[in-house]
Design an enzyme around this catalytic site. Sequence first.
Site, short mmCIF file in Angstrom:
data_model
loop_
_atom_site.label_atom_id
_atom_site.label_comp_id
_atom_site.label_asym_id
_atom_site.label_seq_id
_atom_site.Cartn_x
_atom_site.Cartn_y
_atom_site.Cartn_z
N HIS A 212 0.87 -1.18 0.00
CA HIS A 212 0.00 0.00 0.00
C HIS A 212 0.90 1.23 0.00
O HIS A 212 2.11 1.13 0.29
CB HIS A 212 -0.94 0.01 1.21
CG HIS A 212 -0.24 0.05 2.53
ND1 HIS A 212 0.44 1.17 2.99
CD2 HIS A 212 -0.09 -0.87 3.51
CE1 HIS A 212 0.95 0.93 4.18
NE2 HIS A 212 0.66 -0.31 4.52
N ASP A 339 -2.77 -18.80 12.99
CA ASP A 339 -1.61 -19.37 13.68
C ASP A 339 -1.60 -18.94 15.15
O ASP A 339 -1.53 -17.75 15.47
CB ASP A 339 -0.32 -18.91 12.98
CG ASP A 339 0.87 -19.74 13.39
OD1 ASP A 339 1.32 -19.58 14.54
OD2 ASP A 339 1.34 -20.55 12.57
N SER A 354 2.73 -4.84 7.10
CA SER A 354 2.33 -4.59 5.72
C SER A 354 3.46 -4.97 4.77
O SER A 354 4.61 -4.56 4.95
CB SER A 354 2.01 -3.10 5.53
OG SER A 354 0.89 -2.74 6.28
#
Length: 395
Positions: A212, A339, A354
């Site tokens: 992003h 997880d 990210s």
Amino acid sequence: MKKVLNKRIKLVTPILILVIMACLSISSIPDYSNKNKMQALEAFKEDMSLLANFNNSNIKFKDKLLKAFQAKSVAARKVDDIEVIPGGNSIGVRLSSEGVLVVGHSDVMVNNEKKESPAKFAGVEIGDLIIKVNGEKIEKSKDLIDKVKNSKSNKLELDIVRDGMNVKKEIKLIEEKDEGYKIGLWVRDSTAGVGTMTFYDEKSGKFGALGHPVTDGETNEPFAIREGELLKSSIISVKKGEKGLPGELRGIFQEEDSPLGKIQKNTQCGIFGEGNKNACKFNNTKPMHVAKRDEINIGKASIITTVDENEPKEYEIELVKLFEQNEPGPKSMIIKITDEELLAKTGGIVQGMSGSPIIQNGKIIGAVTHVLINKPDVGYGIYIDWMLEDVGLIK
């Protein structure tokens, strides 16, 4: 003849019914490539009814239909032979802007009387990028300060970039006693932070990260970069994510005098540039094939990320939803962290993760991009081909 006709009617009628049902089902599929609807989706990122509305049977049926139509739009995207080294390592990002970014207005005091910011009065807005003053290019905040301080008149002409358009503004400066002229602006010319590397291509030396754009923290506008550096980073602590409170990876830059590479682009799909071929062989991992969109399936997958001082590690996730996209964007899929080890460490997806590559069936399919504020174990990912396109590995 009537018997033959009746047989044909009986044969054709069920087919027509199926066609009509298919059309009705297709019409109910959201068009996520539409910008307005993407904005609406973003506005609802904190509302978990987004997930509650996904009926399991509808998911399976719609996904089959979506893939049938996706095939036409992505078939030409040649990713079959592309192999890249998966990242997952923590990186430092340091960017300098193209010009100076307006991040706030400040009132000016004259004879103990507060006056409105001259720049605000003239129409300069937060998020504007000032690139010239009186026709002369500026690159740093100090350049603007010097132009104001050394002005021989009370007027300045600013060249501004706003929403991709060039705008000119004439500012009538205010003079403060013994302090000279004032323009009434807070500006910034650089930004820095920690993220995660997505991939590195050995052949071209190109890399992609974040998934992003880097945005300014105060204006929320994409940072227009003049230059940038990719740095080695180490995670020193983790703030766990909770409902309504995003978590965060806290890191420090290392070996700042020896950057890993140069950042050349900051787009809707991440940051991209060319890396040091030696420095970018982070994990000594082998190249991995890139998946086509029609190879991506709802269900089990994994991410590679770094959440402590150790090397990148693979953690289990689940792909909850795949969106049809015909325009680049960082919200291509909904993912859920499953997880237990990662959930115990971070609470789910946190800032700094990210760019963590998403893996399914031994291939890179995308990268982590966002977290849902009220559901920290759920977030978004981007299709890998959007990132490959922005870095120039596919067209």
